[in-house]
Structures are given as C-alpha cells and as structure tokens.
Design an enzyme around this catalytic site. Structure first.
Site, short mmCIF file in Angstrom:
data_model
loop_
_atom_site.label_atom_id
_atom_site.label_comp_id
_atom_site.label_asym_id
_atom_site.label_seq_id
_atom_site.Cartn_x
_atom_site.Cartn_y
_atom_site.Cartn_z
N ASN A 79 45.16 44.34 33.12
CA ASN A 79 45.38 45.75 33.40
C ASN A 79 46.89 46.00 33.41
OD1 ASN A 79 45.50 48.36 34.28
ND2 ASN A 79 44.57 47.98 36.30
N GLY A 128 49.09 44.07 44.10
CA GLY A 128 50.53 44.21 43.95
C GLY A 128 51.33 43.81 45.18
N SER A 170 46.61 40.38 43.09
CA SER A 170 47.61 39.31 43.12
C SER A 170 47.09 37.98 42.58
CB SER A 170 48.20 39.13 44.54
OG SER A 170 48.83 40.33 44.95
P1 13P Z 1 47.95 42.87 40.77
O1 13P Z 1 47.43 41.71 40.00
O2 13P Z 1 49.32 43.31 40.35
O3 13P Z 1 47.81 42.68 42.25
O4 13P Z 1 47.01 44.12 40.40
C1 13P Z 1 45.65 43.96 40.49
C2 13P Z 1 45.01 45.16 39.90
O5 13P Z 1 45.11 46.25 40.42
C3 13P Z 1 44.29 44.98 38.63
O6 13P Z 1 43.54 46.10 38.33
#
Ligand code: 13P
Length: 239
Positions: free
Chosen positions: A10, A160, A196
């Site tokens: 994503n 995130g 994450s």
């Molecule tokens: P991160 O991997 O940056 O935590 O994001 C996860 C996410 O929202 C994927 O859709």
C-alpha cells in the site's frame, strides 16, 4: 488445500518506488506468493501497463454520479484493477467513512468483479478499553454471504508507528475474525495483517496459522525491504 500468501504494497499518497515499474520490478507477480500493489489513483494505469497486479486504495460504491473528486469501483475495474481496498483506517479517519458505507464498497467490488480487501482494526483507545473484539465484529457486520474477499486486520495503533502487534496479538484477532466470516468462505479467506510489518518481524507474523499475508505501508516503499518480505513469504506454506 494449500493457501498462497498475499503480500500487498500500500503505497498510500506516495509515488511508485524507484524501479517498481521496470521489467525486473520486485513488485511483480511471484510464482509461490501473490504480490499486489496499491498505488495512488493517478499511478494505477502505468502500474497496470507495467504488468503489476494492481488495486485501488479506495473506490466509490456508486458506478457514476455527482461525487466530485471521487473515482468509482466500476471505473477501477474498467481500468484493469484486480483489487480494491475498502475501509482503510486512514479513509475512515480522514473521510469519515462509516462501516455501512465500507460494506457498500465491498458489495460494489464483488458486483464489478474486483476483489475487495476489507480493512478492520481498533484504535489504541478502543484496545485499552478492552473493546477491540466488539469494534472488529461491528466492522465485519453485513458481509455478503458469497464472493471471494480478503480481510486485512490493521490495528490503528500499529500503523506507521513502528509498534507492531505481537504475533500472539495478531494471531488471536485473526482467529477471532475467521469464524465470523460467511460459513462457506471462512477457511479459504485470506486474513492479512497490517501495521509496521517489516523484514525483521514478517516471518514471526506470517508463520502464525491464521495470518495469511501482509498489507504493508512504509516498508513497501523500500524495494529491497519489500523484496525481502516477499522472499520470506515464499518460504512459508499454509494449509
Ligand atoms: P505501515 O506498514 O506503514 O504501518 O502501514 C500499514 C498500512 O496502513 C497498510 O495499509
């Protein structure tokens, strides 16, 4: 039945990572694992042209109409998208998408013959109040009885933040989700974990019996790291 793992990139509101559209892209389909990319709407067409398996990050359930700035699921399907994310927590937060509206997207995707990835997950506040199961159950309400779908469990507090759910926490939620899925679908449906995920924690997560892949944000923007995660997934077989 052997279940193929699904690793989804994503890219959120970021341009395609360097090299992702080249012939040797690590984001291309792999023999033993399904790899898909979810670029911004303006990059969909060139990802499809580069032969990546591509999905939209959002689509409006109505096929057309007065919704300035929106793109419909039917438009995504017509362009050649094979997947669409429904109800990512950033959409629920930034665009106030309700669970009922998200379910309309799931239905519209099935009708348009594109594969919905329904995102669910609780906030930190909800987890601290012990409400994570209640929240996720509500987000799954109204799932159509038929049609192939994928679920992505993404605890909002892990997105995130660098704070991943432990493999135990993720497995526990996935095992809670599975029996809530329509009866003839629950064994075959893939339930992805997102939040994450990176090359260091992917293996421990993907080895858990009910974690059938990953929905990856930050780490998917780094081609080498993403390739490492795909490689880990290739080494894991699920029954
Ligand atoms: P991160 O991997 O940056 O935590 O994001 C996860 C996410 O929202 C994927 O859709």
């Amino acid at each position: 039945m052997v279940k193929r793992l699904l690793i989804a990139a994503n890219w959120k509101m970021n341009p395609p990572p360097e090299g992702s559209l080249l012939p040797a892209s690590p984001y291309l389909e792999h023999a033993a694992v399904d790899v898909i990319v979810l670029p911004g709407h303006l990059d969909l067409e060139r990802c499809i042209a580069a032969r990546l398996i591509t999905g939209g990050q959002y689509g409006h359930p109505e096929p057309k109409g007065a919704h300035t700035g929106d793109v419909s699921i039917q438009m995504l399907a017509r362009l050649g998208c094979r997947y669409v994310l429904c109800g990512h927590s950033e959409r629920r937060r930034d665009h106030h998408e309700s669970s009922a509206f998200v379910m309309e997207q799931v239905v519209a995707a099935l009708e348009a013959n594109i594969h919905p990835i329904l995102c669910v997950g609780e906030t930190l506040e909800e987890r601290e109040a012990g409400k994570e199961h209640e929240v996720v159950k509500h987000q799954l309400k109204g799932l159509p009885e038929h049609g192939e779908i994928t679920i992505a469990y993404e605890p909002v507090w892990a997105i995130g933040t660098g704070k991943t759910a432990t493999p135990q926490q993720a497995q526990a939620m996935h095992a809670f989700i599975r029996p809530l899925l329509p009866k003839d679908l629950h064994a075959a449906t893939r339930i992805l974990y997102g939040g994450s995920m990176n090359k260091d924690n992917a293996e421990a997560l993907l080895l858990r019996p009910d974690i059938d892949g990953g929905l990856i944000g930050g780490a998917s923007l780094k081609p080498e790291e993403f390739a490492a995660i795909v490689k880990i997934a290739e080494g894991i077989t699920k029954k």
